[in-house]
Design a protein around this motif. Sequence first.
Motif, PDB file in Angstrom:
ATOM      1  N   SER A 185       0.712  -1.155   0.032  1.00 44.14           N
ATOM      2  CA  SER A 185      -0.050   0.050  -0.002  1.00 44.14           C
ATOM      3  C   SER A 185       0.815   1.661  -0.227  1.00 44.14           C
ATOM      4  CB  SER A 185      -1.074  -0.011   1.355  1.00 44.14           C
ATOM      5  OG  SER A 185      -0.081   0.023   2.276  1.00 44.14           O
ATOM      6  N   SER A 186       0.217   2.307  -0.294  1.00 41.42           N
ATOM      7  CA  SER A 186       1.003   3.851  -0.233  1.00 41.42           C
ATOM      8  C   SER A 186      -0.232   4.722  -0.044  1.00 41.42           C
ATOM      9  CB  SER A 186       1.537   3.940  -1.649  1.00 41.42           C
ATOM     10  OG  SER A 186       2.094   5.269  -1.505  1.00 41.42           O
ATOM     11  N   GLY A 187       0.008   5.356   1.121  1.00 41.65           N
ATOM     12  CA  GLY A 187      -0.764   6.357   1.534  1.00 41.65           C
ATOM     13  C   GLY A 187      -2.059   5.803   2.218  1.00 41.65           C
ATOM     14  N   ALA A 188      -3.283   6.509   2.199  1.00 37.67           N
ATOM     15  CA  ALA A 188      -4.230   6.171   3.159  1.00 37.67           C
ATOM     16  C   ALA A 188      -5.203   5.193   2.426  1.00 37.67           C
ATOM     17  CB  ALA A 188      -5.212   7.253   3.555  1.00 37.67           C
ATOM     18  N   ARG A 189      -5.403   4.987   1.104  1.00 36.03           N
ATOM     19  CA  ARG A 189      -6.213   4.150   0.346  1.00 36.03           C
ATOM     20  C   ARG A 189      -5.827   3.230  -0.743  1.00 36.03           C
ATOM     21  NH1 ARG A 189     -11.134   5.895   2.589  1.00 36.03           N
ATOM     22  NH2 ARG A 189     -12.205   4.598   0.939  1.00 36.03           N
ATOM     23  N   ASP A 190      -4.662   3.620  -1.194  1.00 36.91           N
ATOM     24  CA  ASP A 190      -4.205   2.818  -2.393  1.00 36.91           C
ATOM     25  C   ASP A 190      -3.645   1.639  -2.088  1.00 36.91           C
ATOM     26  OD1 ASP A 190      -4.500   4.658  -5.077  1.00 36.91           O
ATOM     27  OD2 ASP A 190      -4.083   5.850  -3.517  1.00 36.91           O
ATOM     28  N   VAL A 191      -3.658   0.406  -2.824  1.00 39.45           N
ATOM     29  CA  VAL A 191      -3.310  -0.848  -2.323  1.00 39.45           C
ATOM     30  C   VAL A 191      -3.034  -1.549  -3.843  1.00 39.45           C
ATOM     31  CG1 VAL A 191      -5.473  -2.073  -1.924  1.00 39.45           C
ATOM     32  CG2 VAL A 191      -3.528  -3.135  -1.198  1.00 39.45           C
ATOM     33  N   TRP A 192      -1.816  -2.239  -3.966  1.00 40.16           N
ATOM     34  CA  TRP A 192      -1.768  -3.113  -5.143  1.00 40.16           C
ATOM     35  C   TRP A 192      -1.326  -4.591  -4.879  1.00 40.16           C
ATOM     36  CZ3 TRP A 192      -0.031   1.761  -4.060  1.00 40.16           C
ATOM     37  CH2 TRP A 192      -0.331   2.645  -4.862  1.00 40.16           C
ATOM     38  N   LEU A 193      -1.868  -5.342  -5.743  1.00 41.58           N
ATOM     39  CA  LEU A 193      -1.697  -6.940  -5.623  1.00 41.58           C
ATOM     40  C   LEU A 193      -1.053  -7.537  -6.681  1.00 41.58           C
ATOM     41  CD1 LEU A 193      -4.678  -9.301  -4.562  1.00 41.58           C
ATOM     42  CD2 LEU A 193      -3.014  -9.952  -6.343  1.00 41.58           C
ATOM     43  N   ALA A 194       0.071  -8.305  -6.693  1.00 36.59           N
ATOM     44  CA  ALA A 194       0.852  -8.858  -7.532  1.00 36.59           C
ATOM     45  C   ALA A 194       0.510 -10.495  -7.729  1.00 36.59           C
ATOM     46  CB  ALA A 194       2.358  -8.676  -7.087  1.00 36.59           C
ATOM     47  N   THR A 195       0.588 -10.877  -9.041  1.00 41.19           N
ATOM     48  CA  THR A 195       0.184 -12.108  -9.526  1.00 41.19           C
ATOM     49  C   THR A 195       1.272 -12.788 -10.337  1.00 41.19           C
ATOM     50  OG1 THR A 195      -1.148 -11.819 -11.503  1.00 41.19           O
ATOM     51  CG2 THR A 195      -2.084 -11.104  -9.531  1.00 41.19           C
ATOM     52  N   GLY A 196       0.928 -14.188 -10.364  1.00 41.57           N
ATOM     53  CA  GLY A 196       1.865 -14.780 -11.525  1.00 41.57           C
ATOM     54  C   GLY A 196       1.035 -16.429 -11.510  1.00 41.57           C
ATOM     55  N   GLY A 197       1.919 -17.077 -12.360  1.00 40.04           N
ATOM     56  CA  GLY A 197       1.496 -18.445 -12.334  1.00 40.04           C
ATOM     57  C   GLY A 197       0.460 -18.602 -13.468  1.00 40.04           C
ATOM     58  N   ALA A 198      -0.046 -17.694 -14.055  1.00 37.39           N
ATOM     59  CA  ALA A 198      -0.994 -17.663 -15.301  1.00 37.39           C
ATOM     60  C   ALA A 198      -0.415 -17.415 -16.485  1.00 37.39           C
ATOM     61  CB  ALA A 198      -2.268 -16.820 -15.018  1.00 37.39           C
ATOM     62  N   ALA A 199      -1.204 -17.267 -17.477  1.00 40.61           N
ATOM     63  CA  ALA A 199      -1.024 -16.843 -18.778  1.00 40.61           C
ATOM     64  C   ALA A 199      -0.132 -15.523 -18.836  1.00 40.61           C
ATOM     65  CB  ALA A 199      -1.941 -16.777 -19.783  1.00 40.61           C
ATOM     66  N   THR A 200      -0.567 -14.246 -18.255  1.00 41.53           N
ATOM     67  CA  THR A 200       0.182 -13.188 -17.950  1.00 41.53           C
ATOM     68  C   THR A 200       0.009 -12.964 -16.319  1.00 41.53           C
ATOM     69  OG1 THR A 200      -1.940 -12.173 -18.030  1.00 41.53           O
ATOM     70  CG2 THR A 200      -0.704 -12.384 -20.086  1.00 41.53           C
ATOM     71  N   ALA A 201       1.147 -12.078 -16.087  1.00 44.76           N
ATOM     72  CA  ALA A 201       1.599 -11.879 -14.662  1.00 44.76           C
ATOM     73  C   ALA A 201       0.956 -10.317 -14.563  1.00 44.76           C
ATOM     74  CB  ALA A 201       3.033 -11.692 -14.314  1.00 44.76           C
ATOM     75  N   ARG A 202      -0.201 -10.029 -13.390  1.00 46.00           N
ATOM     76  CA  ARG A 202      -0.795  -8.880 -13.498  1.00 46.00           C
ATOM     77  C   ARG A 202      -0.444  -8.301 -12.226  1.00 46.00           C
ATOM     78  NH1 ARG A 202      -7.237 -10.084 -14.527  1.00 46.00           N
ATOM     79  NH2 ARG A 202      -6.722 -11.266 -12.586  1.00 46.00           N
ATOM     80  N   VAL A 203      -0.844  -7.030 -12.244  1.00 45.88           N
ATOM     81  CA  VAL A 203      -0.931  -6.051 -11.030  1.00 45.88           C
ATOM     82  C   VAL A 203      -2.357  -5.595 -10.815  1.00 45.88           C
ATOM     83  CG1 VAL A 203      -0.111  -4.207  -9.786  1.00 45.88           C
ATOM     84  CG2 VAL A 203       1.666  -5.724 -11.118  1.00 45.88           C
ATOM     85  N   LEU A 204      -2.811  -5.835  -9.907  1.00 47.55           N
ATOM     86  CA  LEU A 204      -4.124  -5.429  -9.567  1.00 47.55           C
ATOM     87  C   LEU A 204      -4.055  -3.973  -8.588  1.00 47.55           C
ATOM     88  CD1 LEU A 204      -4.737  -8.287 -10.557  1.00 47.55           C
ATOM     89  CD2 LEU A 204      -6.768  -8.278  -8.972  1.00 47.55           C
TER      90      LEU A 204
END
Length: 361
Positions: A204-223
């Motif tokens: 997270s960064s700041g009061a409300r923002d958060v990011w989730l990292a992924t892998g293992g699938a066809a593409t690696a994403r960031v939510l």
Amino acid sequence: MSAGLCAAAVTAALVTPAEARPDGVAQSAGSAGAATGAKLGWQLTDTGTDARFRGLAAVSRNTAWVAGSKGTVLRTGDGGRSWRNVSPPGAGELEFRDIEAFDGRRAVVLAIGEGEASRVFRTDDGGVSWSESFRNTDPKAFYDCLTFFDSRHGLAMSDPVDGKYRMLSTGDGGKSWKVLPNAGMPAAQPGEAGFAASGQCLVSSGARDVWLATGGAATARVLHSGDRGLTWTATQSTIPAGDPARGVFGLAFRDRHHGIAVGGDYRTGQASPRAAAITGDAGRSWRQAKTPPPAYRSGVAWLPHSRNAALAVGPEGTDLTMDGGRSWRTIDGGSYDTVDCTRDFGCWASGEKGRVARFGG
């Protein structure tokens, strides 16, 4: 060392070419280091254990917590000269993979695993006592990472349950947790999951923002979520996936816009091209690093009070960027899983065989 001199010493030691040693101690002849008589670089500390520490919470240059295998939690208050074993009683069978600390007394630690192996513990007295504040009862859930926006509000993330990532939320510093509704969570890809490798798959960064990292699938994403995990958008990263061992392993944001993603293929001997990416728009788009780290990296941290300098670590070394993640160079050959830096110019790293190091002399 004063804050100003410490900043100069860190910068000098990292900018000056260092001799990378396999024991994980990089020595540099930086001018600020010479002025203080210090040998600057990763300085290994004696933790007295062989646990693997993938969880790290740096509070200051002097205070840090680590969490790892065999239910082990350690804390130092003297810059790593001594470590106190503050493991929760009876946790020897658990695998701790993430820890968040607010100071030298308050911390929250996450154990991973299927079903009831996923648990959260909290302490208010420096680890003298712990309370179990969450135990997973859903056999389909597997919790990987946690993060806090402040000392009260935080999230914990599970691999997809019924096709969507599951989020836990706390508003009382980890004393209690509730599952958030998943209506605003995009569907997971087949085979997609988070990696509990460094405690940085949810940041997270700041009061409300958060990011989730992924892998293992066809593409690696960031939510990304801008409302503390209620609604999310997913963006494909440039880091390769297409295999259960590949994807984004660690994230770091210096503000709500500028972030770095690192990853690759965690299997020993496997190539990890394009192992780093950057964003300047809160993760709506990602650009491949022009000169990425040469191997898989699991952890990343921005250097304190810097807009462009960051460290990335992995089992095969530490890399430095001085241009916001566009290019990286290896500065140390030691094995680390995660890294964390504090505003008072303290940087820490931890990993296998009880390895915990602080940057300094």
